[in-house]
Each structure stands twice: as structure tokens, then as C-alpha cells.
Design an enzyme around this catalytic site. Sequence first.
Site, mmCIF file in Angstrom:
data_model
loop_
_atom_site.group_PDB
_atom_site.id
_atom_site.type_symbol
_atom_site.label_atom_id
_atom_site.label_comp_id
_atom_site.label_asym_id
_atom_site.label_seq_id
_atom_site.Cartn_x
_atom_site.Cartn_y
_atom_site.Cartn_z
ATOM 1 N N GLY A 51 75.142 10.630 54.151
ATOM 2 C CA GLY A 51 74.281 10.684 55.335
ATOM 3 C C GLY A 51 72.893 10.144 55.014
ATOM 4 N N LYS A 80 82.341 7.411 41.090
ATOM 5 C CA LYS A 80 81.386 8.506 40.844
ATOM 6 C C LYS A 80 81.807 9.307 39.604
ATOM 7 C CE LYS A 80 80.094 8.847 45.706
ATOM 8 N NZ LYS A 80 80.489 9.378 47.009
HETATM 9 P P1 NDP Z 1 74.732 0.046 55.538
HETATM 10 O O1 NDP Z 1 75.906 -0.850 55.729
HETATM 11 O O2 NDP Z 1 74.387 1.011 56.607
HETATM 12 O O3 NDP Z 1 73.425 -0.850 55.285
HETATM 13 C C1 NDP Z 1 73.409 -1.965 54.444
HETATM 14 C C2 NDP Z 1 72.092 -2.718 54.672
HETATM 15 O O4 NDP Z 1 72.009 -3.756 53.729
HETATM 16 C C3 NDP Z 1 71.938 -3.352 56.033
HETATM 17 O O5 NDP Z 1 70.630 -3.167 56.498
HETATM 18 C C4 NDP Z 1 72.215 -4.831 55.788
HETATM 19 O O6 NDP Z 1 71.442 -5.690 56.622
HETATM 20 C C5 NDP Z 1 71.757 -5.000 54.377
HETATM 21 N N1 NDP Z 1 72.507 -6.003 53.624
HETATM 22 C C6 NDP Z 1 73.816 -5.951 53.259
HETATM 23 N N2 NDP Z 1 74.139 -7.025 52.514
HETATM 24 C C7 NDP Z 1 73.004 -7.751 52.389
HETATM 25 C C8 NDP Z 1 72.693 -8.980 51.740
HETATM 26 N N3 NDP Z 1 73.604 -9.655 51.055
HETATM 27 N N4 NDP Z 1 71.431 -9.437 51.834
HETATM 28 C C9 NDP Z 1 70.504 -8.760 52.527
HETATM 29 N N5 NDP Z 1 70.737 -7.584 53.161
HETATM 30 C C10 NDP Z 1 71.967 -7.109 53.098
HETATM 31 O O7 NDP Z 1 74.949 0.792 54.143
HETATM 32 P P2 NDP Z 1 74.460 2.246 53.725
HETATM 33 O O8 NDP Z 1 73.014 2.374 53.991
HETATM 34 O O9 NDP Z 1 75.391 3.259 54.266
HETATM 35 O O10 NDP Z 1 74.753 2.224 52.143
HETATM 36 C C11 NDP Z 1 73.910 1.517 51.261
HETATM 37 C C12 NDP Z 1 74.266 1.908 49.821
HETATM 38 O O11 NDP Z 1 74.090 3.308 49.648
HETATM 39 C C13 NDP Z 1 75.705 1.623 49.411
HETATM 40 O O12 NDP Z 1 75.718 1.272 48.044
HETATM 41 C C14 NDP Z 1 76.401 2.974 49.604
HETATM 42 O O13 NDP Z 1 77.538 3.133 48.790
HETATM 43 C C15 NDP Z 1 75.285 3.896 49.157
HETATM 44 N N6 NDP Z 1 75.375 5.244 49.653
HETATM 45 C C16 NDP Z 1 75.541 5.471 50.994
HETATM 46 C C17 NDP Z 1 75.585 6.760 51.486
HETATM 47 C C18 NDP Z 1 75.769 7.045 52.930
HETATM 48 O O14 NDP Z 1 75.871 8.235 53.297
HETATM 49 N N7 NDP Z 1 75.798 6.040 53.807
HETATM 50 C C19 NDP Z 1 75.455 7.907 50.584
HETATM 51 C C20 NDP Z 1 75.269 7.568 49.184
HETATM 52 C C21 NDP Z 1 75.241 6.282 48.751
HETATM 53 P P3 NDP Z 1 71.591 -5.743 58.228
HETATM 54 O O15 NDP Z 1 71.161 -4.386 58.710
HETATM 55 O O16 NDP Z 1 70.667 -6.804 58.665
HETATM 56 O O17 NDP Z 1 73.029 -6.007 58.494
HETATM 57 N N1 HSE Z 2 81.050 6.917 51.387
HETATM 58 C C1 HSE Z 2 80.451 7.876 50.510
HETATM 59 C C2 HSE Z 2 81.000 9.248 50.807
HETATM 60 C C3 HSE Z 2 78.957 7.870 50.690
HETATM 61 O O1 HSE Z 2 81.633 9.407 51.871
HETATM 62 O O2 HSE Z 2 80.855 10.144 49.994
HETATM 63 C C4 HSE Z 2 78.239 8.742 49.686
HETATM 64 O O3 HSE Z 2 78.354 8.235 48.394
#
Ligand code: NDP
Ligand code: HSE
Length: 432
Positions: free
Chosen positions: A303, A206
Site C-alpha cells: 500500500g 523477499k
Molecule cells: P506503480 O506501477 O504504481 O508505479 C510505477 C511508477 O514508475 C509510475 O509512476 C511510472 O510512470 C513509473 N515508471 C515505470 N517505468 C518507468 C520507466 N522505465 N521510466 C520512467 N518511469 C517509469 O508501482 P508501485 O508504486 O506500486 O511500485 C513501485 C515499486 O515499489 C516496485 O518495485 C514494487 O515492487 C515496490 N513495492 C510496491 C508496494 C505496493 O504496495 N505497491 C509495496 C512494496 C514495494 P507513469 O506513472 O508515468 O506511468
Molecule cells: N505486491 C507486493 C505485495 C507489494 O502484495 O506484497 C509489496 O511488496
Amino acid sequence: MDRKIGIGILGLGVVGSGIIHIIKENKEMLYKKIGSNLSIERVLVQDIEKDRNVTLPKKLLTTNPDDVLKNPDIDIVIEVIGGTDDAYIFIEEALNNRKHVVTANKDLIALYGSELHDLAEQQGCDLFYEASVGGGIPVLRGLTDGLVSDEIQEVMGIINGTTNYILTKMDEEGVPFEEALQDAQKLGFAEADPTADIKGLDAARKMAILARLAFHMNVALDDIETRGITNISLTDLEYGKQLGLTMKLIGMAKTHNDTVEVSVQPTFIANVHPLSAVKNEYNAVYVKGKAVGETMFYGPGAGSLPTATAIMADVIHVAKNIQLGITGKSGPIIERSARLSPPHLRTSSFYIRLHVHDRVGSFAHISQLFQDMDMSFKRIVQTPMKKQQTAEIILVTHQTSLESFTNAMNKLQQMDVVKSIESYYQIEGETV
Ligand code: NDP
Ligand code: HSE
């Protein structure tokens, strides 16, 4: 006739579910703001049968990336699968197929942001990633729009929700590290592999993005000094309380003439500093500009819904650009690669915890060393320990250069009276 903007989503986890929730919940309001309907066309997942937090017609789910990336009804692809392998391939293909891209993926943007921007521009497409830094806080747009006319001198902040949550629980409730981490995972803040959070890599990525936008320079990840929070001890947190200091994982980027220092490290923040009051998964980014002075962006750093809000801000931005016919002009201006600041230009005050032989003259020897190096103390705390003939000493220095501090630490290590240097941290803010 109703106008429509087709949305394809890659991933339906924590963030993907939040996006669906907002699009469904705010459908009419979004229509009024954009003048078009946002239509979710297909959503890529790994497992179609998995139980989800959102209800969506099953026919929208697919495990075939082409159903999104080659779908003629899709204008904007939102990537929320994470990682740098498939995510890179999918984003590159989306852009090659002239689809605009919105992503929350800091890993990918920190590493490949410049080349993906070039490709987006060639294809006349937008590429936005507000959610990649600071979750729901509009800090990237704060830099690229709100502060666009200013010369940014410093960006400092708490930019990882997971580690801030862990440190808050350890500090305020004495919760052990592992338990606090598990809670952060259950709440959906942590990365799929939380090593990136606790070792500071997520924050370093970041910082690479923030430094690029703030200073118009590419900063290589290897040039960001990175220390995580895995070795933080409750002892230091307790001493911090006595000294009016709170431990935070701080990302810092500062310019010194035409050089830049960028780091991520656990740092003691003076309790008078606003960053010390940022708790749990909240993030805050302090930005200092030559003209504007000091500003601070604050809000939930991770979140489902906060992150989805940032994604949706980008989607709406793209939708408006499509209507105005001005897509493909979103890339930041990068002037050059960063030149790193030498240690004599980098200054801070420091906290040091030492174990010394508890005998007459030990303390005088240490004081003499610091005096010889022209470094002075602001606070000194000495505590006899249960371990025989050992005392614990806490030193808080005045502002000094990193060069002098490193020399002093090397010399301390060689002194007979010093048994061990247990820990050391930079301090930000005025200590009392
Ligand atoms: P999750 O692990 O909760 O979700 C990932 C999703 O992607 C799942 O639905 C999964 O499918 C799908 N997936 C993963 N790999 C593949 C693939 N190769 N092909 C198809 N589908 C795939 O992740 P998050 O939602 O937490 O995070 C997503 C992104 O957002 C990341 O880059 C993270 O760094 C970023 N982020 C997250 C934050 C957070 O608070 N969680 C905050 C800010 C950024 P399935 O459900 O079927 O397993
Ligand atoms: N894993 C990251 C955090 C998600 O805890 O800040 C948001 O980018």
C-alpha cells in the site's frame, strides 16, 4: 543558513505518491528530526500528462532520467519504478554519480543486491531497501540492527500482501480467486504484473533478501522452492476450518547446522499460531534467534503510505549518515553461498487430500503403507462422495521428514485403491 538534502524520485505511482505525501505533510517534523530540509528536486515518470493522486508543480516532472541521475542538486535517489531492466540501469548510474539510493525493489535486490552493495561501497554511497520486504514493517532493520548480536535460526512469515488479501477473502467471504485478485489490484497492493504475486515469486525474492540478512549467505532464487496460490481450492479451505487450520502463503528459511532450507508455499497454519490471525494485506515475519528466542514483526505489507513510510525511514537514515560523514558502510556481511539442507533434515507435519475407491479395505491398505514407512496420523477424515464409489480422505500426519513424506506420496500414487492425490500442504503450528 538552512541545510538542504536534495531528493530525486524515479516513479510516481502508488509508492511514489505516498513518498511525496509524507514529505509534504510532515515537512516540519522531518526538519526537526534530520536538521535539514528534504527538497524534492525532480521526479521521473513515463507520462507527464497523466492524472496523479498528488499535486506537484509540473516543472518537477521529467521523462529524462538524466534530470535525476546527473542532477548536481540531488543527493538521494529513490527508485520506485519497479522491474529489473531500467531500474538496474538507473540505480547503477545513480551510484556511479555518487548518489545514495533508496529502493523498494525486491526483484532487483534479490537478484543483484550483492553487486549493487559492492558498487555502493566503492562509491562511498548508502544503498537501503527497507520497503522491499514487508511494506511498512521495519523487519530488515529489525534483523540488521535490533537482532544484530544474535544468531538467527529461523525466519518464517507472510510476506506478500496481495496473496494474503486473496486468501483472506476466499476463506472468510467465499469470494472467488479472480475477484479477490482484482480488488487487490485496485487497492494498489499487487505488482504491475500480478503473476509474480500469485505464483509466489514476489515472496521468494523477499525470502532471498531475508535469508541473506538473517544468515549472511547468498541464496540463489532457483534454490528457493516456490509454489503459489493459483491452485488453492475452496474444498481445502473448508476442510482447514474443520481441522482448525488456516491457509497462508508462507515464506520459510531455517538453518540446520551449516545448511539452510528456504521455501515459499501455501501452508496450513494451526489456528493457535499467531500467523493464522494475520489478515488481508497485512504481513508478519516471525524470527527466532538463539539468544532472543521468538520475535514477531507485524504490520501492513503493501500500500502507498505504509510502503512510503519504510522508504522515508531509509531516507532519514541516509540523511543522518551524510551529516555524520559515514555513508558507504551499509552493506551486509555475506560469508558464503548457501548450502541447501537435505530432505532428511527438513521436518514438518502434512495435510493430504486423496480420492480413493470406496470399497472394503481401501483405508486399511493406506494405513498399512504409512505404518510400514513409520509415519503416523494425527487426524483422519473420510467422506463418501457424490461421484459413485469414491471417497475423499483427509490425512494429517505427525511430524515427519520431507524425505519420508515424498517417499510415501510416491508409493500412494502407485496404489490401486488411490484414484488421485488432490492436494497436499505442510502444516505449521500445533494442531489440536
Ligand atoms: P506503480 O506501477 O504504481 O508505479 C510505477 C511508477 O514508475 C509510475 O509512476 C511510472 O510512470 C513509473 N515508471 C515505470 N517505468 C518507468 C520507466 N522505465 N521510466 C520512467 N518511469 C517509469 O508501482 P508501485 O508504486 O506500486 O511500485 C513501485 C515499486 O515499489 C516496485 O518495485 C514494487 O515492487 C515496490 N513495492 C510496491 C508496494 C505496493 O504496495 N505497491 C509495496 C512494496 C514495494 P507513469 O506513472 O508515468 O506511468
Ligand atoms: N505486491 C507486493 C505485495 C507489494 O502484495 O506484497 C509489496 O511488496
